[in-house]
Design an enzyme around this catalytic site. Structure first.
Site, PDB file in Angstrom:
ATOM      1  N   HIS A  25      54.325 130.156  32.148  1.00 28.80           N
ATOM      2  CA  HIS A  25      54.533 130.872  30.887  1.00 28.80           C
ATOM      3  C   HIS A  25      53.826 132.229  30.821  1.00 28.80           C
ATOM      4  CE1 HIS A  25      50.722 128.973  29.783  1.00 28.80           C
ATOM      5  NE2 HIS A  25      51.252 127.789  29.657  1.00 28.80           N
ATOM      6  N   HIS A  79      46.492 114.882  26.841  1.00 25.64           N
ATOM      7  CA  HIS A  79      47.299 116.021  26.367  1.00 25.64           C
ATOM      8  C   HIS A  79      48.727 115.776  26.825  1.00 25.64           C
ATOM      9  CE1 HIS A  79      48.600 120.013  25.516  1.00 25.64           C
ATOM     10  NE2 HIS A  79      48.168 120.637  26.588  1.00 25.64           N
ATOM     11  N   GLU A  81      51.254 117.957  27.014  1.00 21.78           N
ATOM     12  CA  GLU A  81      52.030 119.007  27.675  1.00 21.78           C
ATOM     13  C   GLU A  81      52.458 118.480  29.041  1.00 21.78           C
ATOM     14  OE1 GLU A  81      50.259 122.941  27.723  1.00 21.78           O
ATOM     15  OE2 GLU A  81      52.079 123.812  28.580  1.00 21.78           O
ATOM     16  N   ASP A  83      52.574 119.452  32.017  1.00 21.94           N
ATOM     17  CA  ASP A  83      51.784 119.555  33.252  1.00 21.94           C
ATOM     18  C   ASP A  83      50.811 118.377  33.391  1.00 21.94           C
ATOM     19  OD1 ASP A  83      50.460 120.673  31.063  1.00 21.94           O
ATOM     20  OD2 ASP A  83      49.354 122.133  32.245  1.00 21.94           O
ATOM     21  N   HIS A 146      44.480 122.494  23.979  1.00 25.78           N
ATOM     22  CA  HIS A 146      45.246 123.689  23.760  1.00 25.78           C
ATOM     23  C   HIS A 146      46.460 123.490  22.827  1.00 25.78           C
ATOM     24  CE1 HIS A 146      48.883 125.260  26.311  1.00 25.78           C
ATOM     25  NE2 HIS A 146      48.529 126.292  25.579  1.00 25.78           N
ATOM     26  N   ASP A 165      42.546 120.434  29.414  1.00 28.16           N
ATOM     27  CA  ASP A 165      42.709 121.884  29.591  1.00 28.16           C
ATOM     28  C   ASP A 165      41.384 122.646  29.485  1.00 28.16           C
ATOM     29  OD1 ASP A 165      45.404 122.116  30.143  1.00 28.16           O
ATOM     30  OD2 ASP A 165      46.007 122.452  28.075  1.00 28.16           O
ATOM     31  N   TYR A 193      41.638 132.125  32.756  1.00 27.22           N
ATOM     32  CA  TYR A 193      42.229 130.947  32.113  1.00 27.22           C
ATOM     33  C   TYR A 193      41.905 130.945  30.614  1.00 27.22           C
ATOM     34  CZ  TYR A 193      43.132 125.923  31.425  1.00 27.22           C
ATOM     35  OH  TYR A 193      43.594 124.713  30.976  1.00 27.22           O
ATOM     36  N   HIS A 224      42.686 121.107  35.446  1.00 28.41           N
ATOM     37  CA  HIS A 224      43.108 122.207  36.324  1.00 28.41           C
ATOM     38  C   HIS A 224      41.868 122.717  37.057  1.00 28.41           C
ATOM     39  CE1 HIS A 224      47.038 122.507  34.378  1.00 28.41           C
ATOM     40  NE2 HIS A 224      46.448 122.611  33.208  1.00 28.41           N
TER      41      HIS A 224
HETATM   42 FE1  FEO Z   1      48.148 122.653  27.789  1.00 23.40          FE
HETATM   43 FE2  FEO Z   1      47.409 122.200  31.157  1.00 23.40          FE
HETATM   44  O1  FEO Z   1      48.392 122.047  29.556  1.00 23.40           O
END
Ligand code: FEO
Length: 393
Positions: A25, A79, A81, A83, A146, A165, A193, A224
């Site tokens: 994104h 989370h 999302e 990923d 996030h 995140d 980040y 991550h």
């Molecule tokens: Fe908000 Fe790594 O996803």
């Protein structure tokens, strides 16, 4: 072939390494990324987070290196999302008895939308605990760090925070710990980040940091990048500093140009900052990366953005940048809209309206030149910027 890595006794990294991913994104990842997941082996077997669906084979292989997937009792989804929750469906096919632990109500709602309402869910709120044997896991909801559904999981037994995140970094590496990678790159990636993921949510992040204060953390295992073990205090202190949203005495100048008039204005602005000993960076959007620029915007007291008017709007690269900037912009800065035009100042007005929307002050209200910038225009702009810096110093 795909191995798990023990990061603490009976706790294993089982994530995936996205060596060749380059964008998410609008965020550039020149060295790829990782989606981390973790297995906790106790009387119950727990998987913390999953990964993007496209990497589920790698995740399954790493999990299988340490446990039978069918033995997983709980999948903690910190989370939703994709990923982190994109491979949840595939894992559930192999671990049909697993219960999904997720935040109540946001995570629950999202996962039910993804995967249906018939799964076994265990929704949790801040302060809830889960007994898995020797360990009791506790949960803290961290909305907007996030997404509204985010939460973190803490194991007091191990003093590990599974932060999802928060405290992440986008880079692929064969190493799993902060002290095994180059320090300078690590902290650059952590800051990039923050500037591109966390920056719009500093108020919520500061609140989350307050909640976590004093719980005792030896390891931060984000979803991550690498696991923090040698720089836990440093990264937490940096997050507190970044959440303060205090600019340094610096400037960033960002522009698009067609025939060079706006570029010459950008150079004049940059030179004026240099003359006043204000640290400054100059970016031409044709050759610059918008997610790198955001790191400088996060620090800058002055943000100058310029485009010529083209078809009654900004140039396309500037349109893309403004869309990105609007979503991430730091608060309380000084904005300087500028650019050249032929017969209407549409581009500069558009930039000014973005600054206005963000509540920026704009001490200079007319940094424009019509038709071709000549040396006199650049000199006037240079003088006006110096005067503005002196007034705001
Ligand atoms: Fe908000 Fe790594 O996803």
């Amino acid at each position: 072939m795909f191995n798990a890595v023990e990061i603490s006794k009976d706790i294993y990294w089982v994530g995936v390494i996205e060596w060749n991913e380059r964008y998410i994104h609008g965020f550039s990842m020149p060295e790829g990324s990782t989606n981390n997941a973790y297995i906790i082996k106790d009387e119950k077997t727990v998987l913390v987070d999953t990964c993007v669906d496209g990497y589920s084979d790698e995740l399954i292989a790493r999990i299988s290196d340490v446990v039978e997937i069918s033995s997983i009792d709980y999948i903690i989804s910190n989370h939703s999302e994709k990923d982190h929750a994109g491979a949840l469906g595939k894992i559930l096919e192999l671990a049909p008895n697993a219960t999904i632990v997720t935040s109540d109500p946001k995570g629950l709602r999202i996962l039910q939308r993804y995967y249906g309402e018939d799964l076994r869910f265990h929704p949790v709120k801040t302060g809830d605990e889960l007994d898995i044997g020797k360990r009791t896991l506790s949960f803290v909801l961290t909305p907007m760090v996030h997404w509204p559904d985010n939460m973190v999981t803490y194991s007091k037994h191990d003093k590990i925070l599974f932060s999802n995140d928060a405290f992440g970094q986008f880079f692929a590496t064969s190493k799993r710990f902060d002290d095994e990678v180059d320090d300078r790159r690590l902290f650059e990636y952590a800051k990039k980040y923050f500037a591109n993921i966390i920056l719009p949510y500093t108020r919520q992040t500061a609140k989350a940091l307050d909640t976590l204060d004093g719980i005792g953390i030896d390891l931060i295992a984000p979803s991550h990048g690498v696991v923090w073990r040698s720089h836990v205090s440093r990264i937490m202190d940096l997050y507190r500093t970044w959440c303060d949203n205090e600019p340094t005495d610096s400037a960033v100048v960002i522009y698009s140009t067609i025939y060079g008039s706006t570029a010459r204005m950008a150079t004049a602005i940059t030179e004026a900052f240099m003359k006043c000993n204000v640290a400054v960076r100059l970016y031409d959007l044709d050759i610059s990366d918008i997610s790198d620029i955001m790191v400088d915007c996060m620090d800058a007291k002055y943000i100058a953005i310029g485009s010529p008017t083209h078809n009654a709007t900004v140039l396309p690269p500037m349109g893309q940048f403004l869309a990105y900037f609007k979503g991430l912009a730091p608060k309380n800065r000084i904005g300087i809209p500028f650019g050249s035009y032929g017969w209407a100042q549409s581009a500069q007005n558009e930039i000014a309206s973005v600054f206005s929307e963000k509540g920026y002050s704009m001490p200079l209200d007319n940094c424009v030149c019509d038709w071709n910038e000549d040396g006199a225009d650049a000199q006037s702009l240079y003088d006006a910027i110096i005067e503005m810096i002196e007034d705001n110093g």
